[in-house]
Design a protein around this motif. Structure first.
Motif, PDB file in Angstrom:
ATOM      1  N   ARG A   1      18.538  15.376  13.022  1.00 46.96           N
ATOM      2  CA  ARG A   1      18.697  14.161  12.230  1.00 46.96           C
ATOM      3  C   ARG A   1      20.011  14.220  11.436  1.00 46.96           C
ATOM      4  O   ARG A   1      20.347  15.247  10.837  1.00 46.96           O
ATOM      5  N   VAL A   2      20.680  13.077  11.457  1.00 42.50           N
ATOM      6  CA  VAL A   2      21.966  12.967  10.759  1.00 42.50           C
ATOM      7  C   VAL A   2      21.898  11.773   9.805  1.00 42.50           C
ATOM      8  O   VAL A   2      21.406  10.692  10.179  1.00 42.50           O
TER       9      VAL A   2
ATOM     10  N   ARG B   1       0.828  -1.211   0.000  1.00 42.67           N
ATOM     11  CA  ARG B   1       0.000   0.000   0.000  1.00 42.67           C
ATOM     12  C   ARG B   1       0.870   1.273   0.000  1.00 42.67           C
ATOM     13  O   ARG B   1       0.565   2.235  -0.690  1.00 42.67           O
ATOM     14  N   ASP B   2       1.915   1.244   0.827  1.00 46.55           N
ATOM     15  CA  ASP B   2       2.744   2.441   0.923  1.00 46.55           C
ATOM     16  C   ASP B   2       4.059   2.078   1.592  1.00 46.55           C
ATOM     17  O   ASP B   2       4.135   1.116   2.360  1.00 46.55           O
ATOM     18  N   TRP B   3       5.116   2.836   1.303  1.00 39.99           N
ATOM     19  CA  TRP B   3       6.381   2.711   2.021  1.00 39.99           C
ATOM     20  C   TRP B   3       7.115   4.048   1.976  1.00 39.99           C
ATOM     21  O   TRP B   3       6.851   4.916   1.134  1.00 39.99           O
ATOM     22  N   MET B   4       8.102   4.179   2.865  1.00 42.53           N
ATOM     23  CA  MET B   4       8.883   5.410   2.958  1.00 42.53           C
ATOM     24  C   MET B   4      10.274   5.066   3.463  1.00 42.53           C
ATOM     25  O   MET B   4      10.430   4.260   4.379  1.00 42.53           O
ATOM     26  N   HIS B   5      11.321   5.711   2.847  1.00 47.77           N
ATOM     27  CA  HIS B   5      12.722   5.454   3.201  1.00 47.77           C
ATOM     28  C   HIS B   5      13.402   6.778   3.549  1.00 47.77           C
ATOM     29  O   HIS B   5      13.100   7.815   2.958  1.00 47.77           O
ATOM     30  N   TRP B   6      14.340   6.745   4.530  1.00 43.65           N
ATOM     31  CA  TRP B   6      15.017   7.964   4.999  1.00 43.65           C
ATOM     32  C   TRP B   6      16.545   7.856   4.755  1.00 43.65           C
ATOM     33  O   TRP B   6      17.127   6.776   4.840  1.00 43.65           O
ATOM     34  N   GLY B   7      17.172   9.029   4.497  1.00 40.99           N
ATOM     35  CA  GLY B   7      18.627   9.151   4.493  1.00 40.99           C
ATOM     36  C   GLY B   7      19.340   8.792   3.222  1.00 40.99           C
ATOM     37  O   GLY B   7      20.579   8.674   3.227  1.00 40.99           O
ATOM     38  N   GLU B   8      18.627   8.634   2.113  1.00 44.40           N
ATOM     39  CA  GLU B   8      19.320   8.233   0.888  1.00 44.40           C
ATOM     40  C   GLU B   8      20.297   9.315   0.424  1.00 44.40           C
ATOM     41  O   GLU B   8      21.356   9.006  -0.103  1.00 44.40           O
TER      42      GLU B   8
ATOM     43  N   SER C   1      16.651  13.724   3.647  1.00 48.51           N
ATOM     44  CA  SER C   1      16.222  13.101   2.403  1.00 48.51           C
ATOM     45  C   SER C   1      15.237  11.955   2.677  1.00 48.51           C
ATOM     46  O   SER C   1      15.433  11.147   3.597  1.00 48.51           O
ATOM     47  N   THR C   2      14.172  11.879   1.852  1.00 49.65           N
ATOM     48  CA  THR C   2      13.199  10.777   1.933  1.00 49.65           C
ATOM     49  C   THR C   2      12.833  10.317   0.530  1.00 49.65           C
ATOM     50  O   THR C   2      12.878  11.089  -0.433  1.00 49.65           O
ATOM     51  N   VAL C   3      12.456   9.055   0.420  1.00 48.85           N
ATOM     52  CA  VAL C   3      11.928   8.477  -0.813  1.00 48.85           C
ATOM     53  C   VAL C   3      10.628   7.778  -0.454  1.00 48.85           C
ATOM     54  O   VAL C   3      10.566   7.020   0.526  1.00 48.85           O
TER      55      VAL C   3
END
Length: 317
Positions: free
Chosen positions: A191-192, A159-166, A171-173
């Motif tokens: 945030r680092v 249904r949905d997903w989200m990724h951090w730090g790319e 940064s998010t995808v």
């Protein structure tokens, strides 16, 4: 021999009876008469006593009958025990009919020992009880497992997903054409970006970055009390959320709750010596537009050099 001499010689001669015989007869008659008089008096005394006893019985029966008969106007039969019990009971103690032992004010038009009619009970208008909540309306559970070495976000986030730090700490995808149910609501601490996670993720349907085959990137924040706040919007149907996160020389705490209320479900991940990652599975159901609220924070640090919690990705199916 002369007549005088014959009389002396034969006392029984002659017609006159001896004088002592007439005295004996009179005494016997007197004793018989006395016995008859005594018997008469005794019988009369018995009759008088019997009549007195009978009269007493008649009076007693009449008295008891008048005490047991119900009086006019008394809906319940009047009993002599009502007065006696009321007199023996201490003031203020409840009587058998619900009244106190103290005498209340007299009411006009009532004869002695009559009670005023009890008022009709007033029905209480109570609001109908709300229906019990459906178990599915507040379902929430949290489980914890070791994070797999590789995670395919396209597969687990149907249904949905989200990724951090790319591409750094901000940064998010997101999933392209996803439901948009996942929301990043911030959190305390800076945030680092980090690219040294041992577990890697990949995807093939990203929005800002179409695909990634072997990403070790993520974000972290240092210090006790700092962390991340996330939300997932509900739809009335059961949902499963996968949260991929870790700690470094710290204890991290995940708290999950529903915006509609209810208990908080928690899980803890800790390693005081090095880094550690986990996959948290949260299953929930809330009405449409209600939310699952997640907080992933540093509960305790074991080093003075930036003990932290990290976040890689969240997926919903």
């Amino acid at each position: 021999m002369s007549d005088e001499d014959r009389t002396r010689a034969d006392p029984g001669a002659g017609d006159a009876p001896p004088k002592h015989r007439s005295g004996v007869g009179t005494f016997g008659q007197t004793r018989a008469l006395l016995r008859r008089v005594a018997r008469f008096r005794r019988r009369r005394r018995w009759a008088v006593e019997g009549a007195a006893v009978l009269a007493c019985l008649v009076v007693l029966v009449a008295y008891l009958g008048s005490r047991s008969d119900p009086e006019p106007g008394d809906g319940q039969g009047g009993h002599s025990g009502d007065v006696t019990a009321g007199a023996a009971r201490s003031p203020g103690l409840p009587a058998t009919d619900g009244r106190t032992g103290e005498a209340g004010p007299a009411m006009p038009g009532l004869r002695p020992r009559q009670r005023p009619p009890s008022p009709e009970p007033t029905p209480s208008a109570s609001a109908p009880a709300p229906p019990p909540p459906s178990p599915e309306a507040s379902a929430l559970s949290v489980t914890q497992a070791e994070m797999p070495a590789e995670v395919d976000l396209t597969a687990v986030g149907a249904r949905d997903w989200m990724h951090w730090g790319e591409r750094g700490g901000t940064s998010t995808v997101r999933k392209r054409a996803g439901s948009g149910e996942i929301a990043d609501e911030g959190g305390a601490g800076r945030r680092v970006g980090w690219d040294g996670n041992q577990e890697h993720v990949r995807w093939s349907d990203g929005s800002s970055q179409r695909s990634a085959s072997d990403s070790s990137n993520g974000v972290y924040t240092c210090g006790a009390g700092n962390g991340f706040r996330l939300a997932v919007v509900g739809s009335g149907e059961s949902r499963t959320v996968q949260l991929y996160a870790g700690t470094w020389m710290a204890r991290g705490r995940l708290d999950a709750r529903l915006s509609t209320g209810g208990p908080v479900r928690s899980a803890v991940l800790e390693d005081p010596y090095t880094g550690k990652s986990a996959q948290f599975t949260v299953r929930f159901t809330v009405p449409k537009d209600a939310k699952l609220l997640l907080t992933w924070t540093v509960e305790k640090v074991f080093t003075s050099h930036c003990g932290n919690v990290g976040l890689q990705a969240v997926a919903v199916r």
